[in-house]
Motif scaffolding. Structure first.
Motif: not given
Length: 224
Positions: A24-43, A13-19
């Motif tokens: 597509l060029e703005g989607l990466n695990m670091r940005s996604l993790g920031q939106r989720l308030r989580s470490a990118a590795t947890a994704v 759901r958060t990936a859809v919001e980020l996309l």
């Protein structure tokens, strides 16, 4: 957000919001993790990689398309409604149009849509591969129409990311295009009477109904 409190549904759901906001060029695990308030590795405990995430996000948005009750409406009404919903979904999520060039979408959301879409054309009277071809013809028409909006969204992001003003760039480009077009008589009359950057109203519906007219004419028993 700790790893054990994350769910795949939250991530997708958060990936859809980020996309939707960054493409597509703005989607990466670091940005996604920031939106989720989580470490990118947890994704990575829930999705394999970026491509897998795009595939999951792409499949989820297919659920936005309504599936008409084929016992309540005729096939053309159903086909028109599904095509209009598909077009609206593509314009809400323009990154998906671009992703078709680089990803294969095969999840339950798309499969549910595709199965019902085939039922629409089978109800019309198309059989076997003919139903597949009819459904594919309408799908490619919708996808082609949505590509303009997808390209505009992607170009706008690129211009603004580089510090430019998208409105000014588009305005200058259309001015140049109008100058070139003014050398040709049919284009010149349209420049004088309409906004050259805009397609005529109802263009999408005109093309869709014309396509459905052609499909209907190919049905068994149709009169010439």
């Amino acid at each position: 957000m700790p790893r054990d409190t994350l769910t795949r549904e939250q991530i997708v759901r958060t990936a859809v919001e980020l996309l939707d906001s960054d493409g597509l060029e703005g989607l990466n695990m670091r940005s996604l993790g920031q939106r989720l308030r989580s470490a990118a590795t947890a994704v990575y405990w829930h999705v394999k990689n970026k491509d897998n995430l795009v595939t999951l996000a792409g499949d989820q948005v297919w659920d936005e398309i309504r599936l008409p009750d084929l016992d309540a409406v005729d096939w053309r009404t159903a086909a028109t409604a599904m095509a209009a919903d598909l077009y609206a979904m593509f314009t809400r999520h323009p990154w998906l149009v671009q992703a078709f060039a680089t990803h294969l979408f095969h999840g339950e959301g798309k499969a549910r849509h595709d199965d019902h879409n085939l039922a629409v054309y089978e109800k019309a009277g198309f059989v076997g591969p003919e139903a597949d071809r009819a459904a594919a013809a309408v799908f490619t028409y919708v996808l082609g129409n949505a590509s303009g909006a997808a390209a505009t969204a992607s170009l706008t992001r690129r211009i603004e990311r580089e510090g430019g003003d998208a409105g000014e760039v588009f305005g200058a480009t259309m001015k140049e295009a109008a100058e070139v077009a003014s050398r040709f008589p049919r284009l010149r009359t349209r420049i004088d009477s309409t906004d050259y950057a805009e397609a005529p109203e109802d263009t999408f519906d005109f093309g869709l109904q014309s396509l459905l007219d052609g499909l209907e004419a190919r049905l068994p028993g149709a009169t010439a």
